[in-house]
Design a protein around this motif. Structure first.
Motif, PDB file in Angstrom:
ATOM      1  N   HIS A  66      -8.998  -2.200  10.659  1.00 26.09           N
ATOM      2  CA  HIS A  66      -7.966  -1.399  10.004  1.00 26.09           C
ATOM      3  C   HIS A  66      -6.759  -2.267   9.660  1.00 26.09           C
ATOM      4  O   HIS A  66      -6.235  -2.226   8.541  1.00 26.09           O
ATOM      5  CB  HIS A  66      -7.565  -0.263  10.950  1.00 26.09           C
ATOM      6  N   PHE A 120      -5.162  -3.411   6.069  1.00 25.07           N
ATOM      7  CA  PHE A 120      -3.723  -3.286   5.815  1.00 25.07           C
ATOM      8  C   PHE A 120      -3.190  -4.594   5.224  1.00 25.07           C
ATOM      9  O   PHE A 120      -2.521  -4.607   4.185  1.00 25.07           O
ATOM     10  CB  PHE A 120      -3.019  -2.963   7.137  1.00 25.07           C
ATOM     11  N   ARG A 128      -4.427  -5.254   1.625  1.00 27.20           N
ATOM     12  CA  ARG A 128      -3.689  -4.523   0.578  1.00 27.20           C
ATOM     13  C   ARG A 128      -2.309  -5.097   0.361  1.00 27.20           C
ATOM     14  O   ARG A 128      -1.835  -5.228  -0.770  1.00 27.20           O
ATOM     15  CB  ARG A 128      -3.554  -3.052   0.981  1.00 27.20           C
ATOM     16  N   ALA A 129      -1.643  -5.400   1.466  1.00 24.17           N
ATOM     17  CA  ALA A 129      -0.287  -5.935   1.342  1.00 24.17           C
ATOM     18  C   ALA A 129      -0.307  -7.258   0.581  1.00 24.17           C
ATOM     19  O   ALA A 129       0.510  -7.498  -0.313  1.00 24.17           O
ATOM     20  CB  ALA A 129       0.335  -6.111   2.725  1.00 24.17           C
ATOM     21  N   ASP A 132      -2.550  -8.183  -1.550  1.00 19.99           N
ATOM     22  CA  ASP A 132      -2.872  -7.851  -2.941  1.00 19.99           C
ATOM     23  C   ASP A 132      -1.639  -7.405  -3.708  1.00 19.99           C
ATOM     24  O   ASP A 132      -1.545  -7.601  -4.921  1.00 19.99           O
ATOM     25  CB  ASP A 132      -3.917  -6.726  -2.982  1.00 19.99           C
ATOM     26  N   LEU A 133      -0.735  -6.775  -2.986  1.00 17.39           N
ATOM     27  CA  LEU A 133       0.499  -6.339  -3.649  1.00 17.39           C
ATOM     28  C   LEU A 133       1.511  -7.481  -3.708  1.00 17.39           C
ATOM     29  O   LEU A 133       2.653  -7.285  -4.113  1.00 17.39           O
ATOM     30  CB  LEU A 133       1.085  -5.129  -2.926  1.00 17.39           C
ATOM     31  N   GLY A 134       1.095  -8.652  -3.310  1.00 20.80           N
ATOM     32  CA  GLY A 134       1.942  -9.816  -3.501  1.00 20.80           C
ATOM     33  C   GLY A 134       2.913 -10.086  -2.371  1.00 20.80           C
ATOM     34  O   GLY A 134       3.760 -10.973  -2.494  1.00 20.80           O
ATOM     35  N   PHE A 135       2.822  -9.339  -1.269  1.00 24.05           N
ATOM     36  CA  PHE A 135       3.679  -9.644  -0.131  1.00 24.05           C
ATOM     37  C   PHE A 135       3.261 -10.993   0.442  1.00 24.05           C
ATOM     38  O   PHE A 135       2.064 -11.299   0.514  1.00 24.05           O
ATOM     39  CB  PHE A 135       3.555  -8.560   0.947  1.00 24.05           C
ATOM     40  N   LEU A 140       5.900  -6.315   8.012  1.00 25.33           N
ATOM     41  CA  LEU A 140       5.377  -4.980   7.737  1.00 25.33           C
ATOM     42  C   LEU A 140       4.455  -4.527   8.863  1.00 25.33           C
ATOM     43  O   LEU A 140       4.495  -3.369   9.293  1.00 25.33           O
ATOM     44  CB  LEU A 140       4.612  -4.981   6.404  1.00 25.33           C
ATOM     45  N   LEU A 142       6.341  -3.510  11.881  1.00 23.55           N
ATOM     46  CA  LEU A 142       6.935  -2.184  11.637  1.00 23.55           C
ATOM     47  C   LEU A 142       5.855  -1.109  11.700  1.00 23.55           C
ATOM     48  O   LEU A 142       6.064  -0.012  12.224  1.00 23.55           O
ATOM     49  CB  LEU A 142       7.622  -2.158  10.269  1.00 23.55           C
ATOM     50  N   TYR A 143       4.693  -1.470  11.153  1.00 17.50           N
ATOM     51  CA  TYR A 143       3.590  -0.501  11.142  1.00 17.50           C
ATOM     52  C   TYR A 143       3.199  -0.130  12.559  1.00 17.50           C
ATOM     53  O   TYR A 143       2.897   1.031  12.850  1.00 17.50           O
ATOM     54  CB  TYR A 143       2.393  -1.107  10.415  1.00 17.50           C
TER      55      TYR A 143
END
Lengths: 131, 131
Positions: free
Chosen positions: A45, A49, A52-53, A55-58, A66, A69-70
């Motif tokens: 999981h 996470f 995806r992060a 992939d979003l360029g983080f 993140l 925090l998660y």
DNA sequence: GATAAGGGTTCCAGTAACTGGAAGGTCAAG
DNA sequence: CTTGACCTTCCAGTTACTGGAACCCTTATC
């Protein structure tokens, strides 16, 4: 589960998953018999996470933030939002830069005949002679 | 002229200029007395050329190609145009990717209250729960 | 039991394009 | 003769992995 399965389920390569362990992002248990890494459902999981992060360029550093925090049930959503907004600004800046490049280059390209003659406005432009 | 002057004139750092020498892009002569690098006007011209090309996002490898075309008086402009167009396509792809990221992230951010409560659609989104 | 396939393991090196820093040489001015 | 601002080389670090070598584990088949 072994690493190959975790890789399939998370969409990342086994190499990357091992790398994430090296840098302390996801640390699976070990099968003491074989020495193989053993990934739990939750590990997978978290890997998703991260996937995806990324992939979003983080950046990996941002992913680390993140993730912590998660995993902190008491975090304030404003902390997350701050990271995301800062990253959005980065993205916006990059887009602008690329668009400027694109414009300049499109102009140069459109001025160039592209035949077998040596005259080339692209090279002249790069050389500093205004095209 | 010495490297610091070439740096000022070309707009690049001395570090970068030395690096470009290491990788065989611009090789100045040497003052045998001091061992200092000695840059000609033409060297500086080439450095400027490289500076602009890099600013336009060409890779160093592409710069090398452009440079050899630049220095070849008989090149065909179509060769240059091909490099530039391929680079333009790269730029276009990157812009699209970034815009997709931007859209997704903007959506997540707009859904997030950003207060001191722990509920956060950004994290939920990253975790795979559709926000 | 031997073997082969298809996992897994570690470790080292390489990628792109620089940048920072240390240790030390050179030069012009005062 | 010293000071400061240059220059030199060389090594390490950056980002986020990826490739490859050498070797171990498991399972199936002969």
């Amino acid at each position: 589960m072994i690493i190959g399965e975790a890789a399939k389920l998370s969409g990342m390569s086994a190499k990357t998953i091992r790398y994430y362990e090296d840098i302390g992002l996801v640390t699976p248990t070990r099968d003491p018999q074989s020495g193989y890494r053993d990934y739990s459902d939750n590990d997978v999981h978290v890997l998703k996470f991260l996937h995806r992060a990324r992939d979003l360029g983080f950046s990996v550093k941002q992913c680390r933030e993140l993730l912590s925090l998660y995993e902190d049930r008491d975090r304030a959503s404003s902390d997350v939002k701050a990271i995301a907004k800062s990253h959005l600004e980065d993205i916006g800046r990059k887009i602008e830069e690329l668009q400027e490049m694109e414009n300049t280059l499109k102009h140069l390209v459109s001025c160039c005949q592209g035949d077998d003659r040596p005259d080339c406005p692209i090279l002249s432009g790069l050389a500093g002679k205004d095209s």
